[in-house]
Structure formats: C-alpha cells, structure tokens
Enzyme design. Structure first.
Site, short mmCIF file in Angstrom:
data_model
loop_
_atom_site.label_atom_id
_atom_site.label_comp_id
_atom_site.label_asym_id
_atom_site.label_seq_id
_atom_site.Cartn_x
_atom_site.Cartn_y
_atom_site.Cartn_z
N ASP A 265 77.70 23.16 68.85
CA ASP A 265 78.82 23.61 68.01
C ASP A 265 79.41 22.43 67.25
O ASP A 265 79.87 22.55 66.13
CB ASP A 265 79.94 24.18 68.90
CG ASP A 265 79.54 25.49 69.52
OD1 ASP A 265 78.57 26.10 69.05
OD2 ASP A 265 80.20 25.91 70.50
N HIS B 284 80.33 10.88 74.23
CA HIS B 284 81.10 12.11 74.36
C HIS B 284 80.93 12.76 75.73
O HIS B 284 81.17 13.97 75.89
CB HIS B 284 80.77 13.07 73.22
CG HIS B 284 81.68 12.87 72.05
ND1 HIS B 284 81.99 11.60 71.59
CD2 HIS B 284 82.39 13.73 71.27
CE1 HIS B 284 82.84 11.72 70.57
NE2 HIS B 284 83.10 13.00 70.36
N GLU C 217 78.08 34.09 69.36
CA GLU C 217 78.80 33.33 70.38
C GLU C 217 80.10 34.07 70.70
O GLU C 217 80.76 34.59 69.80
CB GLU C 217 79.11 31.90 69.88
CG GLU C 217 79.32 30.93 71.01
CD GLU C 217 79.18 29.46 70.58
OE1 GLU C 217 78.05 28.96 70.49
OE2 GLU C 217 80.21 28.83 70.33
C1 LIG Z 1 84.03 17.68 71.64
C2 LIG Z 1 82.72 17.98 72.33
C3 LIG Z 1 81.97 19.04 71.90
C4 LIG Z 1 80.75 19.34 72.54
N1 LIG Z 1 80.04 20.41 72.10
C5 LIG Z 1 78.88 20.71 72.70
C6 LIG Z 1 78.12 21.84 72.27
O1 LIG Z 1 78.50 22.58 71.39
N2 LIG Z 1 76.95 22.06 72.88
C7 LIG Z 1 76.46 21.26 73.86
O2 LIG Z 1 75.36 21.49 74.35
N3 LIG Z 1 77.17 20.21 74.31
C8 LIG Z 1 78.36 19.93 73.76
N4 LIG Z 1 79.09 18.86 74.21
C9 LIG Z 1 78.55 18.05 75.32
C10 LIG Z 1 77.61 16.99 74.78
O3 LIG Z 1 76.39 17.56 74.38
C11 LIG Z 1 77.26 15.96 75.85
O4 LIG Z 1 78.42 15.39 76.36
C12 LIG Z 1 76.37 14.87 75.26
O5 LIG Z 1 75.89 14.06 76.31
C13 LIG Z 1 77.14 14.02 74.30
O6 LIG Z 1 76.27 13.28 73.50
P1 LIG Z 1 76.55 11.75 73.28
O7 LIG Z 1 75.66 11.33 72.17
O8 LIG Z 1 77.97 11.46 73.13
O9 LIG Z 1 75.98 11.20 74.69
P2 LIG Z 1 76.64 10.13 75.68
O10 LIG Z 1 77.88 10.70 76.25
O11 LIG Z 1 76.72 8.82 75.04
O12 LIG Z 1 75.50 10.10 76.81
C14 LIG Z 1 75.31 11.20 77.68
C15 LIG Z 1 74.24 10.89 78.72
O13 LIG Z 1 72.98 10.79 78.07
C16 LIG Z 1 72.43 9.50 78.25
N5 LIG Z 1 71.85 9.12 76.96
C17 LIG Z 1 72.47 8.93 75.76
N6 LIG Z 1 71.57 8.63 74.83
C18 LIG Z 1 70.37 8.62 75.43
C19 LIG Z 1 69.05 8.36 75.00
N7 LIG Z 1 68.78 8.04 73.73
N8 LIG Z 1 68.04 8.42 75.90
C20 LIG Z 1 68.28 8.73 77.18
N9 LIG Z 1 69.51 8.98 77.66
C21 LIG Z 1 70.54 8.94 76.80
C22 LIG Z 1 73.60 8.60 78.64
O14 LIG Z 1 73.18 7.49 79.40
C23 LIG Z 1 74.45 9.56 79.44
O15 LIG Z 1 73.95 9.66 80.76
C24 LIG Z 1 80.31 18.54 73.61
C25 LIG Z 1 81.08 17.46 74.06
C26 LIG Z 1 82.28 17.18 73.42
C27 LIG Z 1 83.09 16.04 73.91
#
Ligand SMILES: Cc1cc2nc3c(=O)[nH]c(=O)nc-3n(C[C@H](O)[C@H](O)[C@H](O)COP(=O)(O)OP(=O)(O)OC[C@H]3O[C@@H](n4cnc5c(N)ncnc54)[C@H](O)[C@@H]3O)c2cc1C
Length: 451
Positions: free
Chosen positions: A155, A92, A266
């Site tokens: 969220d 994400h 919020e």
């Molecule tokens: C629809 C939407 C809603 C969101 N809402 C919020 C919110 O309410 N609050 C908030 O704080 N953020 C929010 N975000 C942002 C979100 O927290 C970050 O984009 C987060 O990185 C997404 O998590 P993911 O599991 O998809 O990580 P990914 O996108 O898969 O990875 C993000 C980064 O973390 C690294 N990573 C992933 N897993 C690990 C691991 N196990 N160890 C070390 N590094 C790792 C990856 O290499 C990459 O650099 C939102 C994003 C979207 C798209």
C-alpha cells in the site's frame, strides 16, 4: 535431529575461543564504498521507535563486491567474533529488525548501481532489474516510462525492494497475483559466507525460495528481477461501506473469486469517530444504486463500519465495456461466498508462513501513537492491546500467523514456522552457518547455542 547437530557445533566453538567485537580489521578492506564509524545513530532506530541498538559501524556500499568482501571477511573471522550484519532497507521495521547491536549495518539504499533497467518486448514477459535498496516508488516511476508497472504492490511505496521481499509485500492485488515474493523472476544474493549467487526458480532454487520471505536470514538480496505488466490507462476507484460484518466479508470473498473481477480489493474496518466518511464525500460521489453504500454518515458516528476499496483498470477507448463490467460486479454484492487470498497465489517453497487454511484474511492494525500520547492513545496501551488480540487468537485456537512477526524467544519462532521450522534451520546452517545476518529478527544468536 538437525537442530541438535547445529547446537553442538556452536557450543564447542563458544567454549574454545574468546568472543570479540571489533571493526578495526574491516577498515583495512579495499572497498568502492566506505565504512562510517561516527554517523551511526540514524541506523540505531526504525519506524517503530521502540528499540535502539547502536551498531559499531555503517557500511555504505558502492558495489555488490563491497558487501561480499565485507561479509566474507566477517565469516572468516569465525564464530569467536561477535560481529553480526544487518541489511537496512528504508528502516520501516517496528521492532529493531534492521538493527545490529554492536554489529555492522549495511545501508542498502547506498547501493544504487547498476541503474534500474526495464526489459520489454511486445508479447514477451516484461521485467525490471533493480538494486534491492531501491524504493518501490522509484521502481514504479522507472517502469511507467515504458508504460509498465510491477504486478504486485504494498500500500505504501516508500519501502525498499529488499525489505519487502524479505517479508512478503502485500496489498490489494495479492488475491490476484500473489504477494510481491510471488512476482520475482531472479535474485542476486550475498550469502552469510560472502558468496555472490544468482538464483531463480531454475538456478539455485533452494536459495531463491529461502530468501523470499526469509527475514534476511539466508543472504542479503543485492538485485532483483521484478515482474511487470502493462500499466492501466485509467482506473475506476470505488468505495462501498457496510454496517454488517458478514455481508462485508461475503462480498469480499465473492469479488476475489469471480472470474472477471476487480484488479484491487481491500477491506477496512473503521470506527467512524473522525468524520472520515464525511471527508470521503468530497472525493466519492454517493451511489444510490449500491445497497451496501446506503447509510447515513452522520448517524454512524461512533459506530464500527466496514469499507471495501475496489479498483478496476480499463482502457478509456473501452470505457463502456468497463462500466458495464463494474455495474455487473457491483450488482452482485452480498451474494455467494467463496475464498479470499487463495492459497494458490502463495508459493509454499518460500520462507513466508501463512495459516494452514483454504481461506484466510490479512488483518492489519494501523494504529499509531505519539510520544505524548496518554491512556488509550499511548504506545504502551496499543502494544498491550495487540498482545491481547494475539492471546485471544491463541486461546480460541484461531489458526493465525503474524506478518512482520516479532518474537523474543526461539520457541516463539519455532511455533511461528511450525512444520517449516526444520527447513528454516536447515537453510540457515547452509547459507549463514555462523548466524551473521539479520540479528534484529532475534531468531538466531551468533556464537550462542540454539535452544
Ligand atoms: C508505514 C508503513 C506501511 C507499510 N505498508 C505495508 C504494506 O502495505 N504491505 C506490506 O507488505 N508491508 C507493509 N509495511 C511493512 C514493510 O513491508 C516492512 O516493514 C518492510 O520490512 C519494510 O521495508 P524496509 O525497506 O524499510 O526494510 P527494513 O525495515 O530496513 O528491513 C526489514 C528486514 O529486512 C532485512 N532486509 C532489508 N533489506 C534487505 C536485503 N536487501 N536483503 C536481505 N534482507 C534485507 C533487514 O535486515 C530487516 O531484517 C509497512 C510498514 C510501514 C512502516
């Protein structure tokens, strides 16, 4: 000083060895899981759909040892191999952060063992041990079986534990409990050398704080111990609408600084062009007694409005007390100013950066574009608008920090981290000296000198 030592080392290595990018030796490793060299396109994109970097392979790990063995192998291939590794949570990200061009992507969601385990004893600290590839929605469902929930949320819950802990994890509870990175007791991490380490406030604390908010730069989080609290039995959910920005911010600051306050606060800024407030009428009863809520939804069409979303947890047996508390809190709206997102709830030992201010707001622009969007609805326009907002903050010297930041040059990252940059570099050279991890953040480049 430290930066120049690191640069020299990488320079030397670059000129001595030919660069290779091959995964052939990886497939000889004995793993519980497997490498996929064919089905890779789904990890060459992310939620943002702006960047597409194809890896050479995807690892579906079945154990922590799979991840450690693989990274250790790549580490020992040395800097003359260009192979990098990106942990992918739920993908994400919006700027390719979880992608690895010509590298290896590790699908953390494949790592679901050992199973989630809740530790609960009445009167004692409660927590849940989870795999980092677990989605927060699953963590919630599991902990609810014991009448518990994590203390701090995002969220949106379809994000992985490892993904949000690598950033911060923010929602309306952060003013009270801190972001998610302030609500973790222990982590298991595989470093950029392939070592598996347990870390916490007491054990390997530097690694613990480096990884929290560390943008995946210092290690791959494989397991996390998340703080839990009793789940609320009932929740009173309230929305109030303002037409005056100053009143809106004053009230937020008052609410979050009050002692016996709400559990979730919020704010939203919305342009009432979608009839949104009329839709709210179906789920919220209008309250005449709350001055801030007295506005005419129809007359406000096209205007910018400010909405506060607040929630109070309560026990139905004590509903009268909760009602009274809510009444008191609501009757105080528009009064004394104080602070929002108090800096005490952010631990400055983590890698996450926050503005150097006593009071700061988290401002999120939740715009989204369809591929067919034209003009002001196009992606190009929205990205441009974001850039102009950032430039405006810079011009006006507004002490702003980007959350989920994206920079294309190391200079950008350096100024983002400011005084923390030295520590960031030091930690990188300690835990991932070959810059193998999280290349999609574009902070360090493997086998290329830092500038
Ligand atoms: C629809 C939407 C809603 C969101 N809402 C919020 C919110 O309410 N609050 C908030 O704080 N953020 C929010 N975000 C942002 C979100 O927290 C970050 O984009 C987060 O990185 C997404 O998590 P993911 O599991 O998809 O990580 P990914 O996108 O898969 O990875 C993000 C980064 O973390 C690294 N990573 C992933 N897993 C690990 C691991 N196990 N160890 C070390 N590094 C790792 C990856 O290499 C990459 O650099 C939102 C994003 C979207 C798209």
């Amino acid at each position: 000083m430290f930066l120049s030592c690191f640069t020299a080392k990488l320079n030397l290595i670059c000129s001595d060895f030919p660069i290779t990018t091959s995964t052939s030796s990886l497939t000889t490793l004995h793993l519980d899981g497997y490498f996929d060299l064919e089905d890779i396109s789904h990890v060459a994109e992310d939620f943002g759909k702006q960047y597409q970097y194809y890896p050479l392979a995807v690892l579906h790990p079945s154990s922590v040892s799979d991840i450690a063995t693989t990274i250790n192998h790549i580490f020992h291939m040395g800097p003359y191999s260009e192979l990098t590794v990106a942990a992918r949570g739920h993908g994400h990200s919006t700027h390719g952060q979880s992608q690895a061009y010509n590298g290896l992507v590790i699908k953390m969601e494949s790592l679901s063992t050992p199973e989630m385990k809740v530790h609960y004893m009445a009167g004692k600290v409660s927590f849940i041990d989870v795999s980092s590839g677990e989605l927060w929605i699953n963590v919630l469902h599991e902990s609810l079986k014991y009448g518990l929930t994590p203390k701090s949320w995002t969220d949106y819950l379809y994000l992985t534990v490892g993904g949000t802990l690598s950033n911060a994890g923010i929602s309306g509870q952060a003013f009270k409990h801190g972001p998610q990175i302030s609500n973790v007791y222990q982590l298991e991490v595989v470093t950029g050398k392939g070592e598996v380490k347990l870390c916490s406030e007491k054990q390997n604390p530097d690694l613990f704080y480096a990884v929290l908010g560390g943008l995946g730069q210092f290690g791959i989080i494989t397991r996390a111990r998340i703080a839990l609290q009793p789940a609320p039995k009932m929740v009173k959910w309230i929305r109030v609408v303002y037409t005056d920005f100053l009143m809106f911010t004053k009230d937020q600051e008052h609410l979050i600084s009050s002692k016996n306050t709400f559990d979730y606060v919020e704010g939203f800024v919305v342009i009432n062009r979608t009839g949104i407030f009329n839709n709210w009428r179906s789920s919220f009863k209008p309250r005449d007694s709350v001055g801030a809520n007295q506005f005419n939804a129809d007359q406000s069409v096209g205007k910018t409005l400010f909405c506060l979303e607040i929630a109070k947890y309560f026990n139905p047996n004590k509903a009268d007390i909760a009602n009274e508390e809510v009444e008191i809190l609501l009757s105080q709206l528009n009064f004394s100013p104080s602070t929002l997102f108090l800096s005490e709830v952010w631990d400055n030992r983590t890698s996450a950066v926050i503005p150097d201010e006593e009071i700061f707001y988290i401002v999120a622009f939740l715009s989204s574009a369809l591929p067919s969007g034209k003009g002001i609805r196009s992606l190009e326009h929205m990205v441009n608008q974001n850039r102009r907002i950032l430039e405006f903050c810079q011009r006006r010297h507004i002490g702003m920090k980007q959350y989920l930041a994206h920079y294309t040059s190391q200079r950008g990252w350096q100024s983002h981290f400011g005084a923390q940059w030295k520590t960031f570099i030091k930690r990188k050279s300690c835990y991932d000296p070959l810059a193998i991890l999280a290349p999609g953040q574009k902070i360090f480049k493997k086998a290329t000198p830092l500038s």
